[in-house]
Design a protein around this motif. Structure first.
Motif, PDB file in Angstrom:
ATOM      1  N   GLU A 180       0.822  -1.205   0.000  1.00 35.24           N
ATOM      2  CA  GLU A 180       0.000   0.000   0.000  1.00 35.24           C
ATOM      3  C   GLU A 180       0.864   1.268   0.000  1.00 35.24           C
ATOM      4  O   GLU A 180       1.863   1.344   0.718  1.00 35.24           O
ATOM      5  CB  GLU A 180      -0.872  -0.041   1.258  1.00 35.24           C
ATOM      6  CG  GLU A 180      -1.850   1.079   1.384  1.00 35.24           C
ATOM      7  CD  GLU A 180      -2.674   0.948   2.643  1.00 35.24           C
ATOM      8  OE1 GLU A 180      -3.857   0.616   2.535  1.00 35.24           O
ATOM      9  OE2 GLU A 180      -2.119   1.162   3.744  1.00 35.24           O
ATOM     10  N   LEU A 181       0.453   2.254  -0.810  1.00 37.19           N
ATOM     11  CA  LEU A 181       1.158   3.529  -0.903  1.00 37.19           C
ATOM     12  C   LEU A 181       0.167   4.675  -1.028  1.00 37.19           C
ATOM     13  O   LEU A 181      -0.911   4.505  -1.606  1.00 37.19           O
ATOM     14  CB  LEU A 181       2.075   3.557  -2.132  1.00 37.19           C
ATOM     15  CG  LEU A 181       3.264   2.605  -2.171  1.00 37.19           C
ATOM     16  CD1 LEU A 181       3.877   2.591  -3.575  1.00 37.19           C
ATOM     17  CD2 LEU A 181       4.304   3.006  -1.140  1.00 37.19           C
ATOM     18  N   CYS A 182       0.554   5.847  -0.537  1.00 35.66           N
ATOM     19  CA  CYS A 182      -0.264   7.038  -0.759  1.00 35.66           C
ATOM     20  C   CYS A 182       0.120   7.643  -2.114  1.00 35.66           C
ATOM     21  O   CYS A 182       1.146   7.298  -2.703  1.00 35.66           O
ATOM     22  CB  CYS A 182      -0.082   8.046   0.373  1.00 35.66           C
ATOM     23  SG  CYS A 182       1.544   8.823   0.450  1.00 35.66           S
ATOM     24  N   VAL A 183      -0.701   8.552  -2.588  1.00 30.05           N
ATOM     25  CA  VAL A 183      -0.491   9.151  -3.911  1.00 30.05           C
ATOM     26  C   VAL A 183       0.882   9.815  -3.992  1.00 30.05           C
ATOM     27  O   VAL A 183       1.599   9.661  -4.989  1.00 30.05           O
ATOM     28  CB  VAL A 183      -1.612  10.163  -4.245  1.00 30.05           C
ATOM     29  CG1 VAL A 183      -1.334  10.880  -5.558  1.00 30.05           C
ATOM     30  CG2 VAL A 183      -2.955   9.463  -4.298  1.00 30.05           C
ATOM     31  N   SER A 235      -1.023  14.998  -9.493  1.00 31.14           N
ATOM     32  CA  SER A 235      -2.297  15.080 -10.212  1.00 31.14           C
ATOM     33  C   SER A 235      -2.345  14.077 -11.361  1.00 31.14           C
ATOM     34  O   SER A 235      -3.387  13.464 -11.619  1.00 31.14           O
ATOM     35  CB  SER A 235      -2.576  16.499 -10.707  1.00 31.14           C
ATOM     36  OG  SER A 235      -1.597  16.894 -11.638  1.00 31.14           O
ATOM     37  N   ALA A 236      -1.213  13.888 -12.041  1.00 32.56           N
ATOM     38  CA  ALA A 236      -1.161  12.900 -13.129  1.00 32.56           C
ATOM     39  C   ALA A 236      -1.336  11.489 -12.577  1.00 32.56           C
ATOM     40  O   ALA A 236      -2.043  10.660 -13.160  1.00 32.56           O
ATOM     41  CB  ALA A 236       0.157  13.013 -13.883  1.00 32.56           C
ATOM     42  N   VAL A 237      -0.708  11.219 -11.442  1.00 26.34           N
ATOM     43  CA  VAL A 237      -0.841   9.909 -10.801  1.00 26.34           C
ATOM     44  C   VAL A 237      -2.288   9.692 -10.358  1.00 26.34           C
ATOM     45  O   VAL A 237      -2.852   8.618 -10.562  1.00 26.34           O
ATOM     46  CB  VAL A 237       0.137   9.767  -9.612  1.00 26.34           C
ATOM     47  CG1 VAL A 237      -0.179   8.540  -8.776  1.00 26.34           C
ATOM     48  CG2 VAL A 237       1.571   9.703 -10.126  1.00 26.34           C
ATOM     49  N   LEU A 239      -4.725   6.659 -11.343  1.00 31.68           N
ATOM     50  CA  LEU A 239      -5.307   5.830 -10.290  1.00 31.68           C
ATOM     51  C   LEU A 239      -6.831   5.752 -10.433  1.00 31.68           C
ATOM     52  O   LEU A 239      -7.430   4.717 -10.160  1.00 31.68           O
ATOM     53  CB  LEU A 239      -4.927   6.359  -8.908  1.00 31.68           C
ATOM     54  CG  LEU A 239      -3.495   6.054  -8.487  1.00 31.68           C
ATOM     55  CD1 LEU A 239      -3.099   6.913  -7.285  1.00 31.68           C
ATOM     56  CD2 LEU A 239      -3.327   4.575  -8.161  1.00 31.68           C
ATOM     57  N   ARG A 240      -7.444   6.833 -10.871  1.00 35.04           N
ATOM     58  CA  ARG A 240      -8.893   6.826 -11.094  1.00 35.04           C
ATOM     59  C   ARG A 240      -9.256   5.805 -12.171  1.00 35.04           C
ATOM     60  O   ARG A 240     -10.213   5.036 -12.030  1.00 35.04           O
ATOM     61  CB  ARG A 240      -9.372   8.222 -11.490  1.00 35.04           C
ATOM     62  CG  ARG A 240     -10.878   8.365 -11.524  1.00 35.04           C
ATOM     63  CD  ARG A 240     -11.332   9.808 -11.776  1.00 35.04           C
ATOM     64  NE  ARG A 240     -10.577  10.794 -11.016  1.00 35.04           N
ATOM     65  CZ  ARG A 240      -9.712  11.667 -11.548  1.00 35.04           C
ATOM     66  NH1 ARG A 240      -9.489  11.689 -12.846  1.00 35.04           N
ATOM     67  NH2 ARG A 240      -9.068  12.530 -10.793  1.00 35.04           N
ATOM     68  N   ILE A 241      -8.475   5.754 -13.224  1.00 36.91           N
ATOM     69  CA  ILE A 241      -8.701   4.783 -14.299  1.00 36.91           C
ATOM     70  C   ILE A 241      -8.516   3.360 -13.767  1.00 36.91           C
ATOM     71  O   ILE A 241      -9.332   2.470 -14.039  1.00 36.91           O
ATOM     72  CB  ILE A 241      -7.762   5.066 -15.489  1.00 36.91           C
ATOM     73  CG1 ILE A 241      -8.144   6.402 -16.139  1.00 36.91           C
ATOM     74  CG2 ILE A 241      -7.809   3.926 -16.510  1.00 36.91           C
ATOM     75  CD1 ILE A 241      -7.123   6.935 -17.131  1.00 36.91           C
ATOM     76  N   LEU A 242      -7.455   3.147 -12.998  1.00 37.81           N
ATOM     77  CA  LEU A 242      -7.196   1.821 -12.419  1.00 37.81           C
ATOM     78  C   LEU A 242      -8.297   1.424 -11.433  1.00 37.81           C
ATOM     79  O   LEU A 242      -8.685   0.262 -11.361  1.00 37.81           O
ATOM     80  CB  LEU A 242      -5.829   1.808 -11.733  1.00 37.81           C
ATOM     81  CG  LEU A 242      -4.631   1.905 -12.668  1.00 37.81           C
ATOM     82  CD1 LEU A 242      -3.360   2.210 -11.892  1.00 37.81           C
ATOM     83  CD2 LEU A 242      -4.487   0.622 -13.479  1.00 37.81           C
ATOM     84  N   ARG A 243      -8.791   2.390 -10.683  1.00 37.83           N
ATOM     85  CA  ARG A 243      -9.885   2.122  -9.735  1.00 37.83           C
ATOM     86  C   ARG A 243     -11.170   1.754 -10.478  1.00 37.83           C
ATOM     87  O   ARG A 243     -11.860   0.805 -10.106  1.00 37.83           O
ATOM     88  CB  ARG A 243     -10.094   3.354  -8.851  1.00 37.83           C
ATOM     89  CG  ARG A 243     -10.869   3.076  -7.595  1.00 37.83           C
ATOM     90  CD  ARG A 243     -10.899   4.275  -6.664  1.00 37.83           C
ATOM     91  NE  ARG A 243     -11.524   5.429  -7.280  1.00 37.83           N
ATOM     92  CZ  ARG A 243     -10.969   6.625  -7.399  1.00 37.83           C
ATOM     93  NH1 ARG A 243      -9.754   6.853  -6.950  1.00 37.83           N
ATOM     94  NH2 ARG A 243     -11.615   7.614  -7.972  1.00 37.83           N
TER      95      ARG A 243
END
Length: 93
Positions: free
Chosen positions: A32-35, A47-49, A53-57
């Motif tokens: 587990e990691l934070c943004v 912001s790019a990450v 992450l939204r796409i992966l979620r």
């Protein structure tokens, strides 16, 4: 393969076809990691990450939890880990 699984599987491979998303998933294979930590590790802006992450979620490849204002991400389940591990093993041969 049943017809009903073909498009969802193709969609997963489409999401996995992006090098940035693969770098994020690879980082999450360690845990587990934070943004911010993901952004630092893969040398990208937060912001790019977050966008990736939204796409992966949405593809149900990662999950998240909140701890106050900090959001932590991890792989959604062992299937995602196995998919990545087997893919890495395949390309390393």
């Amino acid at each position: 393969m049943p017809q009903q699984y073909i498009q969802p599987l193709a969609d997963i491979f489409k999401v996995l076809g992006d090098p940035t998303r693969l770098r994020i998933l690879h980082a999450l294979m360690e845990g587990e990691l934070c943004v911010r930590d993901i952004a630092d590790q893969i040398q990208m802006g937060q912001s790019a990450v977050s966008h990736q992450l939204r796409i992966l979620r949405n593809a149900r490849l990662v999950q998240f939890r909140r701890d106050g204002k900090v959001v932590y991400y991890s792989l959604a389940d062992n299937h995602v880990f196995t998919l990545l591990a087997v893919g890495l093993e395949h390309v390393a041969e």
